[in-house]
Design an enzyme around this catalytic site. Structure first.
Site, PDB file in Angstrom:
ATOM      1  N   THR A  56      -8.922   7.184  10.972  1.00 29.48           N
ATOM      2  CA  THR A  56      -9.288   8.109   9.875  1.00 29.48           C
ATOM      3  C   THR A  56     -10.226   9.174  10.396  1.00 29.48           C
ATOM      4  O   THR A  56     -10.826   9.144  11.514  1.00 29.48           O
ATOM      5  CB  THR A  56     -10.228   7.255   9.161  1.00 29.48           C
ATOM      6  OG1 THR A  56     -10.789   8.235   7.992  1.00 29.48           O
ATOM      7  CG2 THR A  56     -11.457   6.441   9.632  1.00 29.48           C
ATOM      8  N   TYR A  94     -17.381   2.280   6.266  1.00 27.93           N
ATOM      9  CA  TYR A  94     -15.980   2.665   6.559  1.00 27.93           C
ATOM     10  C   TYR A  94     -15.516   3.000   7.948  1.00 27.93           C
ATOM     11  O   TYR A  94     -14.778   2.509   8.713  1.00 27.93           O
ATOM     12  CB  TYR A  94     -15.404   3.170   5.260  1.00 27.93           C
ATOM     13  CG  TYR A  94     -14.066   3.780   5.488  1.00 27.93           C
ATOM     14  CD1 TYR A  94     -12.851   2.415   5.538  1.00 27.93           C
ATOM     15  CD2 TYR A  94     -13.346   4.923   5.664  1.00 27.93           C
ATOM     16  CE1 TYR A  94     -11.604   3.148   5.642  1.00 27.93           C
ATOM     17  CE2 TYR A  94     -12.205   5.281   5.858  1.00 27.93           C
ATOM     18  CZ  TYR A  94     -11.354   4.359   5.826  1.00 27.93           C
ATOM     19  OH  TYR A  94     -10.048   4.552   6.273  1.00 27.93           O
ATOM     20  N   GLY A 106       0.653  -1.103   0.001  1.00 25.40           N
ATOM     21  CA  GLY A 106      -0.087  -0.076   0.015  1.00 25.40           C
ATOM     22  C   GLY A 106       0.917   1.223  -0.127  1.00 25.40           C
ATOM     23  O   GLY A 106       2.097   1.387   0.603  1.00 25.40           O
ATOM     24  N   TYR A 153      -9.236  -2.057   5.022  1.00 24.14           N
ATOM     25  CA  TYR A 153     -10.025  -2.002   4.016  1.00 24.14           C
ATOM     26  C   TYR A 153     -10.487  -0.437   3.836  1.00 24.14           C
ATOM     27  O   TYR A 153     -10.960  -0.009   5.057  1.00 24.14           O
ATOM     28  CB  TYR A 153     -11.383  -2.596   4.447  1.00 24.14           C
ATOM     29  CG  TYR A 153     -12.325  -3.025   3.495  1.00 24.14           C
ATOM     30  CD1 TYR A 153     -12.635  -4.073   2.615  1.00 24.14           C
ATOM     31  CD2 TYR A 153     -13.160  -1.850   3.466  1.00 24.14           C
ATOM     32  CE1 TYR A 153     -13.676  -3.982   1.688  1.00 24.14           C
ATOM     33  CE2 TYR A 153     -14.324  -1.867   2.324  1.00 24.14           C
ATOM     34  CZ  TYR A 153     -14.365  -2.710   1.641  1.00 24.14           C
ATOM     35  OH  TYR A 153     -15.158  -2.929   0.592  1.00 24.14           O
TER      36      TYR A 153
END
Length: 285
Positions: free
Chosen positions: A107, A131, A18, A67
């Site tokens: 996040t 999410y 990533g 994810y």
């Protein structure tokens, strides 16, 4: 002279392919790094996770496996929670068992997005999409396990590689882009996150918990697209639009306050403009 010799810190990185993991691997040149892709280490397999950690015996686990398909998560809720919450809980448990410090990324999407000022790390969370909910569940799991851990909430991550907004604006053949101007956040360079993580490992204050790390400043996606367009001399036409249909809702305002991070880690977070300059230079090289 030998009593001054210090062995290199051993770092295990998950999600090695990533954009964040690649940036962190590049930044940790002074460490003994063991980086595993999702093919080499499936974090949802507890047995594999335990075996890798037991074999490597790292000082730090940096979890870059996640994810991140925000829209797809609305229909893949089980998969999102499996990777972002349940696997993370198991990782935290194994890390605690081996007395390893876990570095995990969350996040800005854990917040509802109706604030008028940057969110503090201890402010109430209220995600408006799956999410965000899955990432919040991961945060809570790590906090419950209560081993040595740092949770860094980051936002609008981008890099010169991988799949992200910067790469899309820079690489699309479309000459006229309609970009939403009703969402405000802090675009954050993976390079700057990686440099900060290197600093954390070099100067670990052992003040565990939840922190925010983003490039400093705030702008809309529209303003960010314009900045990319200008810095790369793309000569695209960038149009502001109020709405853009997506499966998942996005927070209207998700700027994160990083003052606690700066104080605890004695670190000055770079500006959005400086972060973009670094990624542009990497992209052009």
């Amino acid at each position: 002279m030998f009593d001054k010799y210090k062995p290199l810190k051993k770092i295990l990185i998950t999600g090695a392919n990533g954009m964040l993991a690649i940036a962190i691997k590049n930044a940790l040149s002074g460490c003994d790094v063991y980086a595993f892709s999702s093919q080499e280490l499936d974090i949802t397999c507890s047995q594999s996770l335990h075996k890798k950690i037991a074999t490597v015996q790292p000082d730090y686990i940096i979890n870059c496996a996640a994810y991140t398909a925000v829209d797809l998560a609305e229909t893949e809720q089980e998969k999102a929670f499996k990777i972002n919450a349940f696997a993370v809980e198991k990782m935290a448990q194994i890390a605690k068992q081996y007395q390893v410090t876990l570095v995990h990324f969350s996040t800005d999407y854990v917040f509802k997005g109706d604030a008028a000022m940057p969110y503090q790390p201890d402010q109430d969370t209220d995600p408006i999409n799956v999410y965000g909910a899955s990432k919040l569940a991961g945060e809570k799991a790590i906090s419950r396990v209560n081993g040595k851990h740092y949770i860094f909430r980051i936002s609008w991550l981008y890099a010169a590689n991988g799949k992200n907004f910067f790469k899309w604006v820079a690489g699309t053949d479309v000459k006229e882009l309609n970009i939403v101007n009703t969402q405000t956040g802090s675009p954050t360079s993976a390079i700057d996150v990686a440099n900060f993580i290197n600093h954390v490992i070099d100067n670990d204050p052992k003040n565990y918990g939840i922190y925010h790390f983003t490039n400093q400043g705030e702008m809309t996606w529209y303003a960010f697209a314009k900045a990319i367009n200008q810095k790369l001399d793309l000569n695209k036409t960038i149009n502001p639009v109020a709405t853009f249909k997506t499966d998942a809702k996005r927070p209207a305002y998700s700027v994160l306050d990083c003052k606690k991070t700066e104080q605890v880690f004695n670190y000055s977070t770079p500006s959005i403009s400086d972060g973009l300059d670094r990624v542009v230079a990497r992209y052009k090289s």
